[in-house]
Design a protein around this motif. Structure first.
Motif, PDB file in Angstrom:
ATOM      1  N   UNK A   2      36.111 118.799-127.130  1.00  0.00           N
ATOM      2  CA  UNK A   2      35.971 120.180-127.576  1.00  0.00           C
ATOM      3  C   UNK A   2      34.533 120.350-128.035  1.00  0.00           C
ATOM      4  N   UNK A   3      33.761 121.017-127.205  1.00  0.00           N
ATOM      5  CA  UNK A   3      32.337 121.125-127.468  1.00  0.00           C
ATOM      6  C   UNK A   3      31.707 119.754-127.351  1.00  0.00           C
ATOM      7  N   UNK A  60      37.808 114.129-135.743  1.00  0.00           N
ATOM      8  CA  UNK A  60      36.691 114.516-134.882  1.00  0.00           C
ATOM      9  C   UNK A  60      35.609 113.445-134.938  1.00  0.00           C
ATOM     10  N   UNK A  61      35.112 113.092-133.766  1.00  0.00           N
ATOM     11  CA  UNK A  61      33.994 112.165-133.646  1.00  0.00           C
ATOM     12  C   UNK A  61      33.058 112.699-132.583  1.00  0.00           C
ATOM     13  N   UNK A  62      31.772 112.330-132.632  1.00  0.00           N
ATOM     14  CA  UNK A  62      30.878 112.727-131.545  1.00  0.00           C
ATOM     15  C   UNK A  62      31.395 112.159-130.222  1.00  0.00           C
ATOM     16  N   UNK A  63      31.226 112.897-129.134  1.00  0.00           N
ATOM     17  CA  UNK A  63      31.712 112.441-127.837  1.00  0.00           C
ATOM     18  C   UNK A  63      31.137 111.095-127.428  1.00  0.00           C
ATOM     19  N   UNK A 120      32.374 126.571-125.650  1.00  0.00           N
ATOM     20  CA  UNK A 120      32.040 125.149-125.640  1.00  0.00           C
ATOM     21  C   UNK A 120      30.635 125.019-125.075  1.00  0.00           C
ATOM     22  N   UNK A 121      29.910 124.015-125.550  1.00  0.00           N
ATOM     23  CA  UNK A 121      28.515 123.812-125.146  1.00  0.00           C
ATOM     24  C   UNK A 121      28.357 122.414-124.577  1.00  0.00           C
ATOM     25  N   UNK A 122      27.701 122.303-123.418  1.00  0.00           N
ATOM     26  CA  UNK A 122      27.481 120.978-122.845  1.00  0.00           C
ATOM     27  C   UNK A 122      26.131 120.418-123.290  1.00  0.00           C
ATOM     28  N   UNK A 123      25.824 119.212-122.831  1.00  0.00           N
ATOM     29  CA  UNK A 123      24.589 118.537-123.240  1.00  0.00           C
ATOM     30  C   UNK A 123      23.337 119.257-122.762  1.00  0.00           C
ATOM     31  N   UNK A 124      23.465 120.091-121.737  1.00  0.00           N
ATOM     32  CA  UNK A 124      22.322 120.839-121.208  1.00  0.00           C
ATOM     33  C   UNK A 124      22.148 122.194-121.894  1.00  0.00           C
ATOM     34  N   UNK A 125      22.987 122.488-122.901  1.00  0.00           N
ATOM     35  CA  UNK A 125      22.875 123.746-123.632  1.00  0.00           C
ATOM     36  C   UNK A 125      23.529 124.923-122.935  1.00  0.00           C
TER      37      UNK A 125
END
Length: 166
Positions: free
Chosen positions: A111-112, A137-140, A62-67
């Protein structure tokens, strides 16, 4: 069968590299960016990046907003009997909630960078229905499910915000 004193032939270097990255991610609960993964594994940054993209796409990372990457939710699914899953626990609770409120109830997981609907319980009558399908699925940062996931997670600084700003 290969005798134990002879080296194994064949295999997949790509698979072995991907597993090495997963092992490294499991050692860093705070997450690692691509450069850190490359340094920790000794892989070229472009190789680490391609493998991380594939691991992220399949839910193994999983990847957060900070990469920063962490071990993803797909890994938990591989553990099998490690205990009941969130979905298993949530399903009867959501069924009771849908019945009591006479409205659709759903579990949405982050999820991601996506909000994914993983459990849906519909009301027993013609109460309010929200047409969520399992797997939607939708963008967070769009929609109530994703925003609820973000609100339930750790605090984040807004882009451009200074420390101490409201």
């Amino acid at each position: 069968m290969t005798p134990s004193n002879e080296p194994e032939g064949g295999g997949s270097q790509t698979l072995e590299r991907g597993l090495a990255i997963l092992i490294e991610l499991s050692r860093h609960s705070e997450g690692l960016n691509t450069s850190q993964v490359a340094a920790a594994t000794g892989f070229h940054r472009s190789i680490a990046h391609r493998l991380l993209v594939s691991l992220h796409r399949t839910g193994f990372a999983a990847r957060d907003d900070d990469g920063r990457y962490v071990v993803g939710p797909t890994v938990a699914g591989l553990l099998g009997d490690a205990g009941p899953s969130l979905r298993t626990i949530a399903e009867p609770v959501l069924q009771r909630l849908a019945q009591k409120l006479d409205a659709t109830a759903s579990l949405v997981e982050a999820i991601g960078t996506a909000a994914v609907t993983t459990v849906v319980a519909e009301p027993p009558t013609d109460g309010p229905l929200f047409w969520y399908r399992r797997g939607s699925r939708d963008p967070l940062d769009h929609g109530s499910g994703g925003l609820a996931c973000l609100a339930a997670g750790p605090a984040r600084l807004r882009a451009g915000a200074r420390t101490g700003d409201p």
